[in-house]
Write a protein that holds these residues in place. Sequence first.
Motif, PDB file in Angstrom:
ATOM      1  N   LYS A 163       0.824  -1.205   0.000  1.00  0.00           N
ATOM      2  CA  LYS A 163       0.000   0.000   0.000  1.00  0.00           C
ATOM      3  C   LYS A 163       0.863   1.262   0.000  1.00  0.00           C
ATOM      4  O   LYS A 163       0.641   2.193  -0.789  1.00  0.00           O
ATOM      5  CB  LYS A 163      -0.921  -0.016   1.226  1.00  0.00           C
ATOM      6  N   LEU A 164       1.868   1.303   0.880  1.00  0.00           N
ATOM      7  CA  LEU A 164       2.693   2.508   0.982  1.00  0.00           C
ATOM      8  C   LEU A 164       3.643   2.671  -0.204  1.00  0.00           C
ATOM      9  O   LEU A 164       4.062   3.785  -0.511  1.00  0.00           O
ATOM     10  CB  LEU A 164       3.489   2.484   2.289  1.00  0.00           C
ATOM     11  N   ALA A 165       3.965   1.570  -0.853  1.00  0.00           N
ATOM     12  CA  ALA A 165       4.834   1.667  -2.032  1.00  0.00           C
ATOM     13  C   ALA A 165       4.155   2.462  -3.146  1.00  0.00           C
ATOM     14  O   ALA A 165       4.821   3.158  -3.931  1.00  0.00           O
ATOM     15  CB  ALA A 165       5.198   0.272  -2.531  1.00  0.00           C
ATOM     16  N   LYS A 166       2.820   2.383  -3.203  1.00  0.00           N
ATOM     17  CA  LYS A 166       2.066   3.049  -4.270  1.00  0.00           C
ATOM     18  C   LYS A 166       1.387   4.339  -3.814  1.00  0.00           C
ATOM     19  O   LYS A 166       0.789   5.056  -4.624  1.00  0.00           O
ATOM     20  CB  LYS A 166       0.992   2.091  -4.800  1.00  0.00           C
ATOM     21  N   ALA A 167       1.462   4.665  -2.527  1.00  0.00           N
ATOM     22  CA  ALA A 167       0.742   5.825  -1.988  1.00  0.00           C
ATOM     23  C   ALA A 167       1.394   7.135  -2.414  1.00  0.00           C
ATOM     24  O   ALA A 167       2.628   7.228  -2.501  1.00  0.00           O
ATOM     25  CB  ALA A 167       0.702   5.732  -0.466  1.00  0.00           C
TER      26      ALA A 167
ATOM     27  N   ASN B 153       8.253   5.616   0.064  1.00  0.00           N
ATOM     28  CA  ASN B 153       7.830   4.820  -1.096  1.00  0.00           C
ATOM     29  C   ASN B 153       8.878   3.785  -1.481  1.00  0.00           C
ATOM     30  O   ASN B 153       8.554   2.604  -1.694  1.00  0.00           O
ATOM     31  CB  ASN B 153       7.561   5.723  -2.303  1.00  0.00           C
ATOM     32  N   ALA B 154      10.132   4.218  -1.563  1.00  0.00           N
ATOM     33  CA  ALA B 154      11.208   3.311  -1.975  1.00  0.00           C
ATOM     34  C   ALA B 154      11.420   2.206  -0.935  1.00  0.00           C
ATOM     35  O   ALA B 154      11.621   1.034  -1.278  1.00  0.00           O
ATOM     36  CB  ALA B 154      12.498   4.099  -2.182  1.00  0.00           C
ATOM     37  N   PHE B 155      11.380   2.589   0.325  1.00  0.00           N
ATOM     38  CA  PHE B 155      11.539   1.619   1.411  1.00  0.00           C
ATOM     39  C   PHE B 155      10.416   0.590   1.383  1.00  0.00           C
ATOM     40  O   PHE B 155      10.659  -0.627   1.495  1.00  0.00           O
ATOM     41  CB  PHE B 155      11.550   2.373   2.741  1.00  0.00           C
ATOM     42  N   SER B 156       9.185   1.043   1.209  1.00  0.00           N
ATOM     43  CA  SER B 156       8.029   0.143   1.192  1.00  0.00           C
ATOM     44  C   SER B 156       8.101  -0.809   0.008  1.00  0.00           C
ATOM     45  O   SER B 156       7.797  -2.005   0.137  1.00  0.00           O
ATOM     46  CB  SER B 156       6.732   0.952   1.140  1.00  0.00           C
ATOM     47  N   LEU B 157       8.507  -0.294  -1.146  1.00  0.00           N
ATOM     48  CA  LEU B 157       8.642  -1.146  -2.329  1.00  0.00           C
ATOM     49  C   LEU B 157       9.703  -2.217  -2.104  1.00  0.00           C
ATOM     50  O   LEU B 157       9.520  -3.384  -2.467  1.00  0.00           O
ATOM     51  CB  LEU B 157       8.998  -0.297  -3.549  1.00  0.00           C
ATOM     52  N   TYR B 158      10.802  -1.815  -1.479  1.00  0.00           N
ATOM     53  CA  TYR B 158      11.880  -2.774  -1.222  1.00  0.00           C
ATOM     54  C   TYR B 158      11.405  -3.890  -0.290  1.00  0.00           C
ATOM     55  O   TYR B 158      11.651  -5.073  -0.543  1.00  0.00           O
ATOM     56  CB  TYR B 158      13.092  -2.066  -0.610  1.00  0.00           C
ATOM     57  N   VAL B 159      10.724  -3.523   0.787  1.00  0.00           N
ATOM     58  CA  VAL B 159      10.245  -4.528   1.745  1.00  0.00           C
ATOM     59  C   VAL B 159       9.175  -5.408   1.110  1.00  0.00           C
ATOM     60  O   VAL B 159       9.124  -6.621   1.358  1.00  0.00           O
ATOM     61  CB  VAL B 159       9.712  -3.855   3.023  1.00  0.00           C
TER      62      VAL B 159
ATOM     63  N   ILE C  79      18.932   1.658   0.119  1.00  0.00           N
ATOM     64  CA  ILE C  79      17.783   2.498  -0.267  1.00  0.00           C
ATOM     65  C   ILE C  79      18.110   3.962   0.014  1.00  0.00           C
ATOM     66  O   ILE C  79      18.566   4.302   1.117  1.00  0.00           O
ATOM     67  CB  ILE C  79      16.522   2.081   0.530  1.00  0.00           C
ATOM     68  N   LYS C  80      17.854   4.822  -0.925  1.00  0.00           N
ATOM     69  CA  LYS C  80      18.112   6.248  -0.745  1.00  0.00           C
ATOM     70  C   LYS C  80      17.229   6.803   0.367  1.00  0.00           C
ATOM     71  O   LYS C  80      16.012   6.589   0.386  1.00  0.00           O
ATOM     72  CB  LYS C  80      17.841   7.010  -2.046  1.00  0.00           C
ATOM     73  N   GLY C  81      17.837   7.489   1.309  1.00  0.00           N
ATOM     74  CA  GLY C  81      17.094   8.059   2.428  1.00  0.00           C
ATOM     75  C   GLY C  81      17.124   7.196   3.676  1.00  0.00           C
ATOM     76  O   GLY C  81      16.591   7.594   4.714  1.00  0.00           O
TER      77      GLY C  81
END
Length: 502
Positions: free
Chosen positions: A381-385, A401-407, A421-423
Amino acid sequence: MDHHLENLSVESCRKARLSKDPRFDGQFFVGVITTGIFCRPICPAVSPQEKNVRYFDSAIRAVNAGLRPCLRCRPDSAPDSFAWKGTQTTIERALRLIDAGVMSGDNGLSIEALSERLGIGSRYLRQLFNKHLGTSPKQYAQFRQLMFAKQLLHQTDLPVVQVGLAAGYTSIRRFNEVFKDTLQLTPTELRKKRSNTQPLAVNDNGSGRGLSLSLQLSYRPPLNWSHLSEFYQLRMVDGMEWLNDLSYGRTFQLGSAKGFFEAVHHPEKNRFKVTIHLSDTQDIVQLKDIVMQIRRLLDLDADMNKIQSSLASISLISNQIKEGLRLPGTWSAFEAGCRAILGQQVSVTQATKLLNCMVKANGEELSLSGRTLRMFPTPDKLAKANLDELKMPGARKAAINAFSLYVATNPDADLDEWLTIKGIGPWTVAYAKMRGLSDPNILLCTDLIVKKKVLKMYELDRLSVDAAETGKPVNYGALTESLRQQATPWGSYLTFQLWNLT
């Protein structure tokens, strides 16, 4: 007389059992050779004569010696404790994986597969278990399943079939056979022999699909509830968490299982009454993992006397140790990572406001047991939010977003891999390890509050020892490295002690 103890003297055990000292609950067990049972040191029964007693540093050693668990004090309810906990990394990882059920069920890992996952040979893994527990990994896994099943048989009215499923057995016949062979009673016989005390109710939430049950989860004192509740209160997410004077509750998701729990503190009994609400009866197979997560969340298996004694040897903080400071966990490392990212360069109050906004906008609603609550958002959900609800720099939104996509795509990745991951920096990863995994050895040296407290204490200490040293520059890196070595393996507890210094 033969005793199986590594780090406690027989005399210490004798004094603890005669005084029924709750600080030793789970640290050792008392075998009574005349009755063939073993008890917790806090057992309310009349204390046996010393000549009839043997001591064991784990419940499984007592069972392997041919003793059965006491039906009165219920050793299955004791807090977990191993004398080497916090220092033997490899076997701790193995225990965590086994306790999480990786060797249970039809698709459970073999010892060889578990060893490969740990990066060691199967022979060495067997040697570690034999040295520290006097048993094999497979026998330990089976024992943990049985003791959890025993707890459910004592404390709930769950049908025996559901108890077996909750403990990780897919065959009720196999469950009955193993239970009888190990504990000398069938599950049905044990339930008939349990205390006359009214068992805690189980119901289906009135929906026909859900399930609610209550368990008693013990801990060894001291436990500083005021600190634990204040910490959660300051970081609480409305609708996802709630608190009152003696209880904490929140929603959770584990695999496909969704629900919420409430933990009510009973300090006079050194335990919590925990009521768990599941949205579907089929989620009973996740119950053992859910209970383990709750124990981790509230840090119920910590041996605070051992930890505090170790930290008290650090001169810089020795006179300022606060009793009973536990590690307040989050439900997952992902949640802890999100909290850390939102907390970058802002106050705790501001970070909590951002977190509330994010959960309200992206968390799924859960209607259960007459309540409408909110879940923490999933990585997908957060990867696309778009995160438009968050009033913060775009770079940090992009990091979420990047962190959520990675997880979402790498759910089992080691947390150190988040650094790609950047950030995401070392502080964020360390914070997630400390609160999301309950790693006991994280000293947050780069945390601003920790740095200020350490430098202030060092200056006061240096001034009191040698005024001539005042004014000389402080090598903070060398200072914190020394602190880290002194605090190992309890760096996380030192972090919380520093956060709570006045």
